[in-house]
Write a protein that holds these residues in place. Structure first.
Motif, mmCIF file in Angstrom:
data_model
loop_
_atom_site.group_PDB
_atom_site.id
_atom_site.type_symbol
_atom_site.label_atom_id
_atom_site.label_comp_id
_atom_site.label_asym_id
_atom_site.label_seq_id
_atom_site.Cartn_x
_atom_site.Cartn_y
_atom_site.Cartn_z
ATOM 1 N N ASN A 148 0.829 -1.197 0.000
ATOM 2 C CA ASN A 148 0.000 0.000 0.000
ATOM 3 C C ASN A 148 0.871 1.258 0.000
ATOM 4 O O ASN A 148 1.816 1.378 0.775
ATOM 5 C CB ASN A 148 -0.906 -0.004 1.233
ATOM 6 C CG ASN A 148 -1.685 1.291 1.369
ATOM 7 O OD1 ASN A 148 -2.374 1.703 0.445
ATOM 8 N ND2 ASN A 148 -1.557 1.917 2.538
ATOM 9 N N ARG B 72 -0.917 4.415 -0.417
ATOM 10 C CA ARG B 72 -1.856 5.501 -0.171
ATOM 11 C C ARG B 72 -1.777 5.930 1.285
ATOM 12 O O ARG B 72 -1.881 5.117 2.195
ATOM 13 C CB ARG B 72 -3.288 5.064 -0.492
ATOM 14 C CG ARG B 72 -3.496 4.614 -1.925
ATOM 15 C CD ARG B 72 -4.956 4.221 -2.123
ATOM 16 N NE ARG B 72 -5.216 3.792 -3.488
ATOM 17 C CZ ARG B 72 -5.141 2.540 -3.899
ATOM 18 N NH1 ARG B 72 -4.789 1.599 -3.035
ATOM 19 N NH2 ARG B 72 -5.394 2.210 -5.150
ATOM 20 N N GLN C 17 -11.670 5.769 -3.831
ATOM 21 C CA GLN C 17 -10.929 7.008 -4.042
ATOM 22 C C GLN C 17 -11.702 7.970 -4.937
ATOM 23 O O GLN C 17 -11.603 9.192 -4.773
ATOM 24 C CB GLN C 17 -9.569 6.691 -4.659
ATOM 25 C CG GLN C 17 -8.604 7.872 -4.711
ATOM 26 C CD GLN C 17 -7.230 7.449 -5.190
ATOM 27 O OE1 GLN C 17 -7.005 6.285 -5.513
ATOM 28 N NE2 GLN C 17 -6.300 8.412 -5.238
#
Length: 793
Positions: free
Chosen positions: A411, A413, A484
Motif C-alpha cells: 500500500n 496511499r 478514491q
C-alpha cells in the motif's frame, strides 16, 4: 547682573540634561518588535516562524530586492528570526522586552533601582538580594499549581520531570544554582521536563508535592513524586533521572536472543527498534525515547564492543563508526527503516520513531490504537479509511492472514490504513460490521470503514469473504480505487462500540503493583526521615501495637488467675475417682479434661452423636445395663482418661435394658455374633450378654470397631460397690439417671462386681490400637434407627 550673567550657562546645562535624558529614554525603549517584523503572533510555533522567515528572507534579500531599504529590512528580519528561534532569547524578550542579559535588569519592572542608592549592585549582593538573577534564570521553568495538575502530571507519563523547590530567602539555594542550571539545560535537551516552584508564591503546589524544605529537588514520573536525597552534584542528578525510569525499558540484545526479540512482534503487536552503539551503557537519551514511545515500540540495545554481537552486526552490515538505529516490523529479516548519525539528537529520534509507530497491518487490541489508526474525519483534513480484516487466530486462517499482510505491505496511499481484528476477542465490534451480510458468519471478511465522530458513528461496507486468493486481492484493489473516486460506496451507517483492552492486566495484578508502589514510598520516607508526612502512619502503627500489647497482657493475667482458681478442682479429681462422695454437676465453662464426660445414647442424642457425626470424629460407646452401670462407668473412665485430650473422640454409653435389639441388629454386620457372650448349649434359649462391650462408631464413613470384654481373673481389693458405683456415676455421667439394681446377697454381689469390674481390663490397650488404626473395621450399609426398635422388657 549676577542673575543675568549666570543665566546662559544654566540654560545650556538644562538643554544638555534634557538631551541626555531623551537619548536615554529613547535607548531604553525597544528598538524593534520581532513578532511584528515577521508578522507572526506570540503563540506561533517554531515551524511557523521558520516558514515565514524563509519567505521574507527570500523576498527582502538585497540581491533580489532593489528597494533602498531592503538591506535594513533584511537585517531586521534576520535579527528577529535569531531572537524568536532561540527559546532562551524568546523567553527573555517575552518577559522583559529585551534579549541582552545585561539590559534585562534595566527594563520592565526592574528598570527602577531605588534600593541601590546609585551604588554598584555588588555592594548589596547578598544571597537574599539575588532574586532577579534567579527569576531570570528560572523564569521559563516556573510552575503554577494549575499548570502542574493539567500539564505536568499528564505529560509525566511520556517523560520524567525534574523539579526544584526554592524560595527568596533560601541561602543554600544559591550554592546549588550553578549545578542546577547546567543539569537543567542538558536534561531539557534530552527531553526531560524541567520545573521550578517558588514556595513564597506557590505554597499550595509545594504542599501538594510534600516539599517542606528548601532547597529540594524531586522527580515526577507517571504521576508519582520521588525525592532526591543525595548531594547536589551533576553525576548524582543524572543517576537520579535514570533511576526514575522503569528498569526493563530497553533489552540487551546479543546473537543468542536476537531472533526471540524480533519474532515477538506478533505477540506484542509492536514494531521493534534496535540501537547499535559502542557504549557499554545504554545512553540516557535512548532510554528517555523508549519511555516516551513505550506504548508503541519495543526497544533493544546492541553493544558493538562485545564479541557476542559480531554476527548480528555482520548480518545487518552495521557501520561501527556511528550509532545506528533499525526498526523492524513484520519482516524480521530486513529492517523497515534505518537511521545513522554521529550525534543522535532528540528531534531526529522523535521523528524517526513517530514515522514507525505502527506495524504494516497491526491488530486492533484497544480503543486507543483504533483511534490513532482510524482517526475521526475532520473537515480540514483529508478522509482516512481503514481496511479491516475480521479473522480468527486459528492455524487454518494463517494463509489468509499472511496474504492480507502482503497486500498491506504494497500500500502506498496515505489515506488508507490496514489492520485486522480477532472476532473472538472483539465480538461486539465484529457483530456490527458483518451484520449486513450474515451475522453468524465465521469465515474471514474484509471491511472498509470511515469514522465520522468520536461517539462511535462510522460508515462501512463489507467487501468480500477473504481467503487470500488472487481474486480476493484483485476485488479489494478495485474497491479501493472506486472508494478514491466515490466515497459514497460506504453505504452502511452504525455506532461502533468501544473495543476491549486485550492487554489489560487483571485486578489482582494491578492491586499487587499498587501495593508494591505504596510500600516502596513508605520505606523511602522512613529511610530519609520525612517525619512530617509519616506522623499519621506512625501514630496509627504505635496505637495498634499498644492495643495489641495491652490485650496480650490482660489475657495473660486473666489466664493466670483462672489457673489458680482451677487448682483445687484438679486436686479433687482423684478423690472422686477413688470413691469419695460426689454429685453430678455441670459448669458454665468448657471442661479442662480433668474428668470424662459421658453421655447416654438415646433417641434424642442418636442423630447428633452417631448419624450426623462430623468427618474424622468417632463415638466410643460403652454397652451396659442398669445393674452394671455404676461399676462399668467408673472403670470406663479410668481406662479412657488418657485419651480425652483428643478433640475427635466422644464418649457415650448404651443401656441394653432399653436397646438390646439395636445392639443385635448392629452386630450382625460383624459376622461373629454366634461367638459373643453365650454358651453353645443354651444360646438359643438365652439372650446374648453384651455387657462390657465397647463400640467405636464412625458415623461419617459408616464403620465400627468392636471391643469384647475379657475377664483376667486378677484379685484386687474389693471395695463397696455402692460407694464405688455411686461416686463414679455422680462424677462421670452428669445428667444421666441413676439405676438401682435389685439387691442380692453380700457374697453374690461381691463376686458379680468383681467379674464386671474386670471386663474392661484391656480397654486401654484396645484404645491405643484404635488410635493407631490397626483394628479391624466392620462396615455398615446404614445405621439402624434407634427409635424404631422397641425396648426390651
Amino acid at each position: 547682573m549676577a542673575g543675568s550673567n549666570m543665566s546662559p550657562p544654566l540654560a545650556v546645562m538644562v538643554v544638555v540634561v534634557l538631551c541626555v535624558l531623551l537619548a536615554g529614554s529613547s535607548h531604553a525603549g525597544p528598538e524593534m518588535d520581532p513578532y511584528k517584523i515577521l508578522g507572526v503572533t506570540p503563540r506561533a510555533s517554531q515551524a511557523e516562524i521558520k516558514k515565514v522567515y524563509k519567505r521574507l528572507a527570500k523576498e527582502w534579500h538585497p540581491d533580489k530586492n532593489k528597494d533602498p531599504g531592503a538591506e535594513d529590512m533584511f537585517i531586521k528580519i534576520t535579527k528577529s528570526y535569531e531572537i524568536l528561534s532561540s527559546e532562551d532569547k524568546r523567553a527573555s524578550y517575552d518577559r522583559y522586552g529585551q534579549t541582552d542579559d545585561a539590559q534585562a535588569y534595566s527594563s520592565g519592572r526592574y528598570g527602577h533601582r531605588q534600593d541601590s542608592f546609585y551604588f554598584d549592585e555588588s555592594f548589596f549582593n547578598f544571597p537574599f538580594n539575588a532574586k532577579s538573577h534567579r527569576d531570570f534564570t528560572d523564569s521559563k521553568y516556573t510552575l503554577r499549581f494549575n499548570q502542574y495538575v493539567s500539564e505536568v502530571v499528564p505529560d509525566s507519563y511520556r517523560r520524567p520531570y525534574l523539579i526544584k523547590i526554592t524560595s527568596d530567602w533560601c541561602f543554600s539555594c544559591i550554592h546549588i544554582e550553578p549545578v542546577w542550571k547546567e543539569v537543567a539545560q542538558e536534561m531539557e535537551g534530552l527531553g526531560v521536563g524541567i520545573g521550578v516552584v517558588d514556595v513564597g508564591y506557590e505554597r499550595r503546589l509545594a504542599n501538594h508535592l510534600s516539599a517542606h524544605r528548601t532547597p529540594s529537588i524531586l522527580g515526577v514520573i507517571s504521576g508519582k513524586v520521588m525525592f532526591f536525597h543525595y548531594a547536589v552534584a551533576k553525576e548524582h542528578l543524572w543517576q537520579f533521572v535514570e533511576d526514575l525510569l522503569p528498569q526493563r525499558l530497553v533489552e540487551r540484545i546479543t546473537d543468542k536472543n536476537e531472533q526471540q526479540f524480533l519474532n515477538s512482534w506478533h505477540e506484542l503487536n509492536k514494531p521493534h527498534v534496535l540501537l547499535f552503539d559502542q557504549v557499554p551503557v545504554v545512553p540516557l537519551l535512548y532510554k528517555l525515547a523508549a519511555f516516551a514511545y513505550k506504548d508503541y515500540l519495543q526497544f533493544g540495545y546492541v553493544d558493538q564492543g562485545l564479541a557476542e554481537t559480531a554476527e548480528l552486526q555482520k548480518r545487518f552490515n552495521i557501520n561501527t563508526y556511528a550509532p545506528t538505529m533499525l526498526v523492524f516490523k513484520e519482516n524480521t529479516d530486513k529492517p523497515a527503516d534505518i537511521i545513522q548519525a554521529k550525534g543522535m539528537k532528540k528531534q531526529i529520534i522523535d521523528e524517526f520513531m513517530s514515522n514507525n509507530k505502527f506495524l504494516l497491518a497491526p491488530r486492533l487490541v484497544n480503543q486507543k490504537l483504533f483511534d490513532e489508526l482510524c482517526p475521526v474525519k475532520q473537515f480540514h483534513r483529508r478522509r482516512k479509511y481503514c481496511v479491516l480484516l475480521i479473522t480468527a487466530d486459528e492455524e487454518t486462517h494463517s494463509f489468509g492472514n499472511q496474504a492480507f499482510l502482503s497486500f498491506a505491505s504494497t500500500n502506498t496511499r496515505e489515506v488508507v490504513r490496514f489492520a485486522y481484528v480477532y472476532q473472538r476477542l472483539q465480538q461486539p465490534l465484529c457483530d456490527i460490521l458483518i451484520q449486513s451480510e450474515d451475522g453468524s458468519q465465521s469465515s474471514p471478511q474484509v471491511v472498509i470503514l470511515e469514522r465520522r465522530n468520536a461517539a462511535g458513528r462510522a460508515l462501512f461496507k463489507p467487501i468480500t469473504a477473504w481467503n487470500g486468493s488472487e481474486e480476493d486481492k484483485l476485488h479489494l484493489m478495485e474497491e479501493l480505487e472506486r472508494l478514491q473516486k466515490d466515497p459514497s460506496i460506504l453505504i452502511h451507517d452504525a455506532m461502533l462500540p468501544e473495543l476491549n483492552n486485550e492487554f489489560a492486566s487483571m485486578f489482582v495484578v494491578r492491586w499487587i503493583y499498587a501495593s508494591y508502589d505504596y510500600l516502596s514510598e513508605i520505606i523511602d520516607d522512613i529511610l530519609h526521615n520525612n517525619w512530617r508526612e509519616m506522623m499519621p502512619l506512625l501514630s496509627l502503627i504505635f496505637s495498634a501495637l499498644f492495643i495489641l500489647f495491652g490485650t496480650v497482657v490482660i489475657q495473660a493475667f486473666s489466664d493466670s488467675s483462672e489457673d489458680k482458681q482451677m487448682k483445687p478442682k484438679v486436686k479433687d479429681g482423684p478423690k472422686a475417682e477413688n470413691g469419695s462422695s460426689g454429685t453430678s454437676s455441670t459448669s458454665s465453662r468448657p471442661p479442662k479434661k480433668n474428668f470424662v464426660e459421658v453421655t447416654e445414647l438415646t433417641n434424642i442424642t442418636y442423630m447428633s452423636n452417631l448419624v450426623k457425626l462430623r468427618p474424622g470424629h468417632m463415638n466410643i460407646v460403652l454397652v451396659l445395663t442398669d445393674a452394671s452401670k455404676n461399676i462399668l462407668l467408673s472403670k470406663f473412665a479410668k481406662e479412657v482418661y488418657s485419651f480425652t485430650g483428643s478433640q475427635t473422640l466422644h464418649f457415650s454409653f448404651l443401656n441394653l435394658d432399653k436397646h438390646s435389639e439395636w445392639m443385635s441388629t448392629l452386630l450382625e454386620y460383624t459376622q461373629d455374633e454366634s461367638q459373643i457372650g453365650a454358651d453353645e448349649d443354651d444360646s438359643r434359649c438365652r439372650k446374648m450378654d453384651y455387657t462390657g462391650f465397647v463400640l467405636a462408631l464412625n458415623g461419617h464413613k459408616k464403620y465400627l470397631c468392636l471391643f469384647k470384654p475379657v475377664y483376667t481373673g486378677e484379685d484386687v481389693d474389693v471395695k463397696s460397690s455402692d460407694e464405688e458405683g455411686g461416686a463414679s456415676a455422680g462424677k462421670l455421667r452428669p445428667g444421666s439417671r441413676d439405676g438401682h439394681p435389685p439387691r442380692k446377697s453380700s457374697r453374690s454381689r461381691s463376686t458379680s462386681t468383681l467379674q464386671i469390674h474386670h471386663k474392661l481390663d484391656r480397654l486401654g490397650l484396645w484404645m491405643e490400637r484404635l488410635m493407631e488404626g490397626t483394628l479391624p473395621r466392620y462396615y455398615v450399609p446404614a445405621w439402624p434407627g434407634l427409635e424404631k426398635i422397641p425396648p426390651s422388657k
